[in-house]
Write an enzyme that holds these catalytic residues in place. Structure first.
Site, PDB file in Angstrom:
ATOM      1  N   LYS A   1      -0.693  28.503  29.053  1.00 50.51           N
ATOM      2  CA  LYS A   1      -1.445  28.501  30.309  1.00 50.51           C
ATOM      3  C   LYS A   1      -2.933  28.722  30.066  1.00 50.51           C
ATOM      4  CE  LYS A   1      -0.439  31.689  33.557  1.00 50.51           C
ATOM      5  NZ  LYS A   1      -1.479  32.403  34.317  1.00 50.51           N
TER       6      LYS A   1
ATOM      7  N   GLY B   1      -6.065  34.021  38.508  1.00 53.83           N
ATOM      8  CA  GLY B   1      -7.232  34.819  38.163  1.00 53.83           C
ATOM      9  C   GLY B   1      -8.116  34.118  37.149  1.00 53.83           C
TER      10      GLY B   1
ATOM     11  N   ARG C   1      -7.493  40.995  44.128  1.00 56.27           N
ATOM     12  CA  ARG C   1      -7.804  41.341  42.749  1.00 56.27           C
ATOM     13  C   ARG C   1      -9.312  41.551  42.553  1.00 56.27           C
ATOM     14  NH1 ARG C   1      -4.462  37.490  38.764  1.00 56.27           N
ATOM     15  NH2 ARG C   1      -5.255  39.014  37.264  1.00 56.27           N
TER      16      ARG C   1
ATOM     17  N   GLN D   1     -10.866  37.022  30.377  1.00 61.81           N
ATOM     18  CA  GLN D   1     -11.446  36.385  31.557  1.00 61.81           C
ATOM     19  C   GLN D   1     -12.904  36.783  31.743  1.00 61.81           C
ATOM     20  OE1 GLN D   1      -8.912  37.196  34.910  1.00 61.81           O
ATOM     21  NE2 GLN D   1      -7.206  36.001  34.115  1.00 61.81           N
TER      22      GLN D   1
ATOM     23  N   ASP E   1       0.011  40.542  28.877  1.00 67.95           N
ATOM     24  CA  ASP E   1       0.839  39.772  29.808  1.00 67.95           C
ATOM     25  C   ASP E   1       2.330  39.879  29.495  1.00 67.95           C
ATOM     26  OD1 ASP E   1      -1.242  38.894  31.379  1.00 67.95           O
ATOM     27  OD2 ASP E   1      -1.555  37.048  30.248  1.00 67.95           O
TER      28      ASP E   1
ATOM     29  N   ARG F   1       1.588  45.909  38.067  1.00 68.78           N
ATOM     30  CA  ARG F   1       2.783  45.656  37.259  1.00 68.78           C
ATOM     31  C   ARG F   1       3.408  46.925  36.697  1.00 68.78           C
ATOM     32  NH1 ARG F   1       0.821  39.969  34.463  1.00 68.78           N
ATOM     33  NH2 ARG F   1       1.518  38.648  36.194  1.00 68.78           N
TER      34      ARG F   1
ATOM     35  N   ARG G   1       5.626  36.959  36.570  1.00 69.66           N
ATOM     36  CA  ARG G   1       6.103  37.653  35.376  1.00 69.66           C
ATOM     37  C   ARG G   1       7.158  38.717  35.716  1.00 69.66           C
ATOM     38  NH1 ARG G   1       3.383  35.092  31.631  1.00 69.66           N
ATOM     39  NH2 ARG G   1       1.139  34.723  31.880  1.00 69.66           N
TER      40      ARG G   1
END
Length: 429
Positions: free
Chosen positions: A22, A94, A122, A169, A315, A346, A388
């Site tokens: 991804k 994101g 976010r 990011q 992740d 998460r 996820r």
């Protein structure tokens, strides 16, 4: 609302390939769009997140053709993007919103970018603050911390930025803006985050200087189109790795997986837990290390996971939590506060769903303590709208008795279309 039902599986056996990476797919579309010439991309992940990036560049005047498993991006150069005539919708991604915000900051036009209900919660200030230091003019809710974001293209200047967090990011948004800035832009991280951006910039011909945890780029560099083959996503492979480890008769080969060392923390962690894993047929494809992963059923043990391992497996930590639920002893995850600002919190969502399976979990601000045991099946679990978490709970349910339901799993398509069908293909019932 779509649900998945899971019953106990003996194991996974055979050979599979998982969808394209991804992170690399996002960057391939972005860099190809601002490169000179046509780029052919093979293996592009066509999940909803990456399609949001593709649509965004089409809105900015880039012609992108889709032909079978190949995508052709007709790049027009660094300064070729056009003002979109509507709001750019990043969906749940994101990566899309943060990286494109960096790119848009140096354009000569106005633009607005937003996302779905989860993305709009976010934090964006982590990219807005350094971009503002470069001269970007960006406006959003909560003083620029939440989308929608309105971006007035500006003349940017290179900066030296010491990032308080290790985030690919954040780093990538600054480097993309740095392509349009006067002078040199340097980003230093506390620990090295995934380096797909640096690798791909170099692959497209840019001069990128790297030293320890710092990376620098000079503005105005021309990118030259080059064909890309996207390897399988190790984040997607991780679900099948853990599934095979915790079920009794597994012997699975996952082919053509990206094993970039800034992403392969999940392999190191699962090996430390006693996982029977082996990487074979190592090679390099388009600047990225690739290999095939052989995984067999294993008796896992609890370990402590913290420090430099965390950015390399951020992740994959939810599915590592599923492995911990089956491990002998206690697994402690620390230094992972970043998990609280993903698609969901998460730490909280993983803890909630593992507790629903009678696994003892203690939340900490930056992680969790998971006491391994025998997870309870025959329950109903929630995805919380997080792809996820949905896949993690599917894996966690695979070794339990009874029929377990995971609710609201449409979100899986953001990163892994065909997930359920691929499980069925290699499952031993």
């Amino acid at each position: 609302m779509k649900n998945i039902t899971v019953k106990k599986t003996k194991g996974l056996r055979g050979e599979i390939s998982v969808p394209g990476d991804k992170s690399i797919s996002h960057r391939a579309l972005m860099f190809a769009s601002i490169a000179d010439g046509d780029t052919r991309i093979k293996g592009l992940l066509k999940g909803e997140d990456n399609m949001a990036t593709l649509k965004a560049f089409r809105q900015m005047g880039i012609v992108i053709d889709e032909s079978g498993d190949e995508v052709i991006v007709h790049g027009k150069g660094l300064y070729s993007l056009k003002e979109p005539d509507d709001i750019i919708d990043a969906g749940n991604s994101g990566t899309t919103i943060r990286l494109i915000t960096g790119l848009l900051s140096g354009q000569s036009f106005f633009s607005t970018i937003t996302g779905d209900q989860y993305l709009r919660k976010r934090p964006m200030k982590r990219v807005i603050e350094p971009l503002s230091q470069m001269g970007a003019r960006i406006f959003g809710r909560e003083n620029g911390n939440k989308a929608p974001l309105a971006i007035v293209g500006s003349n940017l200047k290179g900066i030296t930025y010491n990032s308080p967090i290790a985030s690919a990011q954040v780093k990538s948004a600054i480097l993309l803006a740095g392509l349009y800035a006067d002078g040199v832009t340097t980003v230093t991280e506390p620990t090295l985050s995934r380096d797909h951006t640096e690798r791909m910039l170099a692959y497209f011909g840019a001069k990128v200087e790297r030293k320890d945890n710092s990376v620098s780029i000079a503005g105005g560099q021309r990118l030259v189109a080059k064909d890309i083959e996207v390897p399988g996503d190790i984040s997607s492979a991780a679900f099948f790795i853990v599934y095979a480890l915790i079920t009794e008769e597994s012997d699975l080969l996952i082919k053509n997986v990206g094993i970039n060392p800034t992403r392969s923390g999940v392999i190191d962690i699962l090996e430390q837990m006693g996982g029977n894993l082996k990487i074979v047929n190592r090679r390099e494809v388009c600047g990225e290390p690739v290999g095939d992963i052989r995984v067999k059923s294993s008796n896992l043990r609890g370990i402590e996971i913290k420090g430099d391992l965390i950015p390399r497996a951020i992740d994959e930590l939810p599915v590592i939590g599923a492995a911990a639920a089956y491990a002998e002893g206690t697994t402690t995850i620390g230094d992972a506060k970043e998990l609280r600002v993903k698609e969901t919190d998460r730490i909280a969502t993983l803890a909630s769903e593992l507790r629903a399976m009678d696994i003892a979990v203690t939340e900490r601000e930056d992680g969790a303590v998971i006491v391994g045991g025998k997870p309870k099946g025959g329950v109903t679990l929630k995805s919380h709208g997080d792809h996820r978490i949905a896949m993690t709970m599917t894996v966690a349910a695979s070794g339990t008795d009874g029929i377990t339901t995971i609710e609201d799993v449409e979100c899986i398509d953001t990163s892994f279309p065909g997930f359920e069908e691929l499980i069925k293909k290699v499952s031993i019932q």
